[in-house]
Scaffold this motif. Sequence first.
Motif, mmCIF file in Angstrom:
data_model
loop_
_atom_site.group_PDB
_atom_site.id
_atom_site.type_symbol
_atom_site.label_atom_id
_atom_site.label_comp_id
_atom_site.label_asym_id
_atom_site.label_seq_id
_atom_site.Cartn_x
_atom_site.Cartn_y
_atom_site.Cartn_z
ATOM 1 N N GLU A 100 0.832 -1.272 -0.029
ATOM 2 C CA GLU A 100 0.117 0.033 0.066
ATOM 3 C C GLU A 100 0.990 1.396 -0.168
ATOM 4 O OE1 GLU A 100 -3.849 1.559 2.717
ATOM 5 O OE2 GLU A 100 -1.719 1.105 3.738
ATOM 6 N N ILE A 101 0.514 2.238 -0.671
ATOM 7 C CA ILE A 101 1.174 3.543 -0.914
ATOM 8 C C ILE A 101 0.208 4.498 -0.794
ATOM 9 C CG2 ILE A 101 2.717 4.931 -2.023
ATOM 10 C CD1 ILE A 101 3.642 2.842 -3.550
ATOM 11 N N TYR A 102 0.344 5.736 0.064
ATOM 12 C CA TYR A 102 -0.880 6.696 0.405
ATOM 13 C C TYR A 102 -0.013 7.848 0.379
ATOM 14 C CZ TYR A 102 0.065 6.277 5.253
ATOM 15 O OH TYR A 102 0.605 6.382 6.645
ATOM 16 N N THR A 103 -0.814 9.048 0.300
ATOM 17 C CA THR A 103 -0.280 10.302 0.596
ATOM 18 C C THR A 103 -1.408 11.241 0.591
ATOM 19 O OG1 THR A 103 1.615 11.875 -0.318
ATOM 20 C CG2 THR A 103 -0.246 10.986 -2.098
ATOM 21 N N PHE A 104 -0.858 12.484 1.044
ATOM 22 C CA PHE A 104 -2.005 13.785 1.324
ATOM 23 C C PHE A 104 -1.553 14.868 0.576
ATOM 24 C CE2 PHE A 104 -2.170 10.859 5.029
ATOM 25 C CZ PHE A 104 -3.560 10.661 5.151
ATOM 26 N N ALA A 105 -2.366 15.482 -0.297
ATOM 27 C CA ALA A 105 -1.959 16.768 -0.836
ATOM 28 C C ALA A 105 -2.767 17.623 -0.361
ATOM 29 C CB ALA A 105 -2.639 16.766 -2.298
ATOM 30 N N ASP A 106 -2.133 18.760 0.007
ATOM 31 C CA ASP A 106 -2.518 20.201 0.700
ATOM 32 C C ASP A 106 -3.581 20.743 -0.157
ATOM 33 O OD1 ASP A 106 -2.882 22.451 1.987
ATOM 34 O OD2 ASP A 106 -1.007 22.867 2.573
ATOM 35 N N GLY A 137 -4.724 18.019 -6.623
ATOM 36 C CA GLY A 137 -4.750 16.363 -6.510
ATOM 37 C C GLY A 137 -4.425 16.001 -7.886
ATOM 38 N N ASN A 138 -4.175 16.792 -8.928
ATOM 39 C CA ASN A 138 -3.896 16.288 -10.305
ATOM 40 C C ASN A 138 -2.942 15.393 -10.463
ATOM 41 O OD1 ASN A 138 -4.649 15.918 -13.147
ATOM 42 N ND2 ASN A 138 -3.178 17.614 -13.495
ATOM 43 N N LEU A 139 -1.760 15.713 -9.682
ATOM 44 C CA LEU A 139 -0.299 15.062 -9.903
ATOM 45 C C LEU A 139 -0.508 13.622 -9.638
ATOM 46 C CD1 LEU A 139 2.600 14.984 -9.929
ATOM 47 C CD2 LEU A 139 2.792 15.741 -7.595
ATOM 48 N N MET A 170 -2.666 7.083 -8.734
ATOM 49 C CA MET A 170 -3.198 6.949 -7.359
ATOM 50 C C MET A 170 -4.570 7.161 -7.421
ATOM 51 S SD MET A 170 -0.092 8.360 -4.681
ATOM 52 C CE MET A 170 -0.478 7.260 -3.500
ATOM 53 N N GLU A 171 -5.467 6.663 -6.403
ATOM 54 C CA GLU A 171 -6.800 6.818 -6.445
ATOM 55 C C GLU A 171 -7.189 7.624 -5.455
ATOM 56 O OE1 GLU A 171 -10.863 4.003 -5.453
ATOM 57 O OE2 GLU A 171 -8.617 2.940 -5.596
ATOM 58 N N PHE A 172 -8.376 8.593 -5.678
ATOM 59 C CA PHE A 172 -8.839 9.717 -4.688
ATOM 60 C C PHE A 172 -9.466 9.077 -3.644
ATOM 61 C CE2 PHE A 172 -12.374 11.672 -3.031
ATOM 62 C CZ PHE A 172 -12.076 12.785 -2.556
ATOM 63 N N ILE A 173 -9.571 9.023 -2.276
ATOM 64 C CA ILE A 173 -9.770 8.268 -1.207
ATOM 65 C C ILE A 173 -10.998 9.429 -0.516
ATOM 66 C CG2 ILE A 173 -9.725 7.362 0.979
ATOM 67 C CD1 ILE A 173 -8.812 5.635 -1.453
ATOM 68 N N ARG A 190 -5.455 30.583 16.675
ATOM 69 C CA ARG A 190 -5.313 29.562 15.858
ATOM 70 C C ARG A 190 -5.657 29.807 14.473
ATOM 71 N NH1 ARG A 190 -9.433 25.067 18.321
ATOM 72 N NH2 ARG A 190 -11.275 26.349 18.128
ATOM 73 N N ILE A 191 -5.093 29.316 13.589
ATOM 74 C CA ILE A 191 -5.437 29.626 12.219
ATOM 75 C C ILE A 191 -5.665 28.265 11.444
ATOM 76 C CG2 ILE A 191 -2.984 29.659 11.362
ATOM 77 C CD1 ILE A 191 -3.771 31.675 9.423
ATOM 78 N N TRP A 192 -6.504 28.143 10.434
ATOM 79 C CA TRP A 192 -6.999 26.692 9.898
ATOM 80 C C TRP A 192 -6.723 26.660 8.623
ATOM 81 C CZ3 TRP A 192 -10.009 23.037 12.850
ATOM 82 C CH2 TRP A 192 -10.526 23.566 14.070
ATOM 83 N N ASP A 193 -6.292 25.253 8.045
ATOM 84 C CA ASP A 193 -6.179 25.112 6.548
ATOM 85 C C ASP A 193 -7.483 24.709 5.931
ATOM 86 O OD1 ASP A 193 -6.335 22.479 7.221
ATOM 87 O OD2 ASP A 193 -4.097 21.878 6.525
ATOM 88 N N CYS A 194 -7.238 24.221 4.876
ATOM 89 C CA CYS A 194 -8.426 23.459 3.962
ATOM 90 C C CYS A 194 -8.573 22.236 3.865
ATOM 91 C CB CYS A 194 -8.274 23.821 2.643
ATOM 92 S SG CYS A 194 -8.531 26.000 2.621
ATOM 93 N N GLY A 195 -7.763 21.350 4.927
ATOM 94 C CA GLY A 195 -7.752 19.906 5.117
ATOM 95 C C GLY A 195 -6.835 19.583 3.935
ATOM 96 N N SER A 196 -6.728 18.195 3.570
ATOM 97 C CA SER A 196 -5.774 17.577 2.762
ATOM 98 C C SER A 196 -6.863 16.586 1.799
ATOM 99 C CB SER A 196 -4.741 16.739 3.325
ATOM 100 O OG SER A 196 -4.088 17.628 4.062
ATOM 101 N N ILE A 197 -6.168 16.187 0.559
ATOM 102 C CA ILE A 197 -6.825 15.246 -0.121
ATOM 103 C C ILE A 197 -6.043 13.768 0.141
ATOM 104 C CG2 ILE A 197 -7.605 14.606 -2.553
ATOM 105 C CD1 ILE A 197 -6.867 17.505 -3.280
ATOM 106 N N LYS A 198 -6.553 12.971 0.228
ATOM 107 C CA LYS A 198 -5.940 11.781 0.419
ATOM 108 C C LYS A 198 -5.857 10.892 -0.550
ATOM 109 C CE LYS A 198 -5.649 7.554 3.315
ATOM 110 N NZ LYS A 198 -6.339 6.652 4.272
ATOM 111 N N TYR A 199 -4.619 10.197 -1.340
ATOM 112 C CA TYR A 199 -4.574 9.378 -2.192
ATOM 113 C C TYR A 199 -4.143 7.962 -1.840
ATOM 114 C CZ TYR A 199 -6.218 12.953 -5.309
ATOM 115 O OH TYR A 199 -6.814 14.137 -5.998
ATOM 116 N N GLU A 200 -4.483 7.052 -2.677
ATOM 117 C CA GLU A 200 -4.112 5.723 -2.068
ATOM 118 C C GLU A 200 -3.641 4.845 -3.606
ATOM 119 O OE1 GLU A 200 -5.537 3.637 1.724
ATOM 120 O OE2 GLU A 200 -6.528 2.539 -0.054
ATOM 121 N N MET A 201 -2.910 4.079 -3.219
ATOM 122 C CA MET A 201 -2.378 3.014 -4.328
ATOM 123 C C MET A 201 -2.276 1.465 -3.757
ATOM 124 S SD MET A 201 0.738 2.829 -7.057
ATOM 125 C CE MET A 201 0.138 4.048 -8.044
ATOM 126 N N ILE A 202 -2.928 0.519 -4.135
ATOM 127 C CA ILE A 202 -3.086 -1.043 -3.542
ATOM 128 C C ILE A 202 -2.575 -1.660 -4.463
ATOM 129 C CG2 ILE A 202 -4.069 -2.575 -2.352
ATOM 130 C CD1 ILE A 202 -5.891 -0.542 -1.177
#
Length: 223
Positions: free
Chosen positions: A137-143, A149-151, A157-160, A211-223
């Motif tokens: 399994e390989i996964y990552t998070f895009a800011d 997330g296009n890269l 990789m698959e959008f989760i 505190r200051i907030w971001d917009c979350g991340s996009i999680k991608y995965e490859m199995i």
Amino acid sequence: KLNICNKIGYRLIQIFSDEWINKQEIVKNRIKHILNLSNDRIYARLCKIKEIEIKEAKKFINEYHLQGNIGSILRLGAYYKNELVAVMTFSNSSIAKGRKIDNKKSFEIARFCMKLNVIGIASKLLRYFQKNYEWNEIYTFADRRWSDGNLYEKIGMEFIKNTKPNYWYWKNKPIRYHRFKFRKNVLHKQLNMFDPNLTEYENMLNNGWNRIWDCGSIKYEMI
């Protein structure tokens, strides 16, 4: 704002003030890359991939990645005419990152950055990892502030999911501190005034932090 812009077809990039003040050149280069205005452009087929040492990877990432270096167990470098032009690092899965188990064959792409616009290098670095190391399994998070997330979709990789927004604390200087440093169970060590009956945020406010907030991340995965 981000969700509304995406819905009507606009791409919104959000930049923290500390990023602009402390890492302005990285910010400018990233914007140029997004707008396809980078002058220095080469192709991944001209690069050689090899595993690199911690010291070399750390120096490169701190110079070319907005978030700087982070711990990793494996570091791959792309070389063009013996010059390091891109780095991708990997870490083992972490329960803190939402993994149900600590699987030694589950890897996170912890950092990826380039010195130049190396077309196709993310895919080449990932393929090298897939061919030369054991994984399931390989996964990552895009800011989401920066990435659509296009890269990661391009490299297979698959959008989760989109994760919830995260936050940092700041006080007087343009420096953000991750909330992990100010967990309630350690706040009594971090703050001059601490009241166990108050929440983490209430204690931080009482000590001049906000505190200051971001917009979350996009999680991608490859199995």
